[in-house]
Design a protein around this motif. Structure first.
Motif: not given
Length: 248
Positions: A222-231
């Motif tokens: 989940p944290e990596a997907l949130a970081a992908l969204r922000d990226a």
């Protein structure tokens, strides 16, 4: 001025949807026709703005990713609307300490780490066999700009057909690819497809787990997907306000 045409290829829908949310957190992507695939589009309406993005969850692994990217790139070329940039994206394993969990990696080049042949003397790359290449370089100036905007590691990303699950395999990859930051399964294949269409290419990965012993309980998806969204939110800013095509 026409909008920048962007193709984003991920392995699975969760990655695709995270990228879409970063590119446009308000408007739901619109389905687009593409034989064999569910292609989603952001922008491209009566007021498309500076960016039109097509997003595609092509499947896990080099074969699926290459087929999906090739289909989308060819369809766009036949419409006389070629993409300005193709991006392979998703979550990935990171080589610690260079790319810890939660970090972002923008590839400066992608390498097919296990494409070749085994032999009594060790691994033989496809290049050493005379059958092709194992390296694609990413759009250099754009890659640097995107990495700077994301606060990302700018380093090689490895593409493998079998994800690493042991410390021994991780150490073997580090010994050969000393500057690699991440390992994933699709980037090189998308780069191959983009190269056939002379389309500039980037790979963006957010790190959910370390490369090494397989321990699902330690993954931070989940944290990596949130970081992908922000990226992808930051990528949109770079494409709309800064860099313009051609990106190669």
């Amino acid at each position: 001025m026409r909008p920048v045409r962007l193709l984003v290829v991920t392995a699975v829908a969760a990655e695709r949807d995270a990228a879409a949310a970063g590119l446009d957190p308000i408007t739901a992507p619109a389905p687009q026709p593409l034989p064999g695939y569910a292609l989603l589009r952001i922008g491209g309406g009566p007021s498309p703005g500076r960016l039109r993005a097509d997003l595609l969850a092509g499947g896990a692994g080099p074969g699926a990713a290459g087929a999906a990217a090739g289909t989308a790139l060819t369809a766009a070329a036949l419409r006389h609307e070629p993409y300005d940039l193709a991006v392979a994206a998703g979550i990935a394993g990171g080589f610690a300490p260079r790319a810890p969990i939660g970090s972002v990696v923008v590839a400066d080049r992608v390498l097919a780490a296990d494409l070749g042949a085994d032999s009594p003397d060790g691994f033989l790359s496809i290049e050493s066999l005379g059958f092709g290449t194992t390296v694609h370089r990413c759009a250099p100036h754009l890659g640097k700009s995107v990495a700077r905007a994301l606060g990302a590691v700018h380093a090689p990303v490895l593409t493998v057909s079998t994800a690493t699950g042991t410390a021994e395999r991780a150490d073997a990859l580090r010994a050969v690819h000393t500057d690699a930051a991440a390992e994933a399964m699709e980037g090189f294949a998308v780069a191959e497809a983009a190269a056939t269409h002379a389309t500039p290419f980037l790979e963006i990965r957010t790190i959910s787990n370390p490369v090494g012993p397989r321990d699902r309980s330690a993954w931070r998806v989940p944290e990596a997907l949130a970081a992908l969204r922000d990226a992808f939110g930051a990528l949109r800013t770079v494409l709309e306000k800064g860099a313009t095509p051609p990106y190669a």
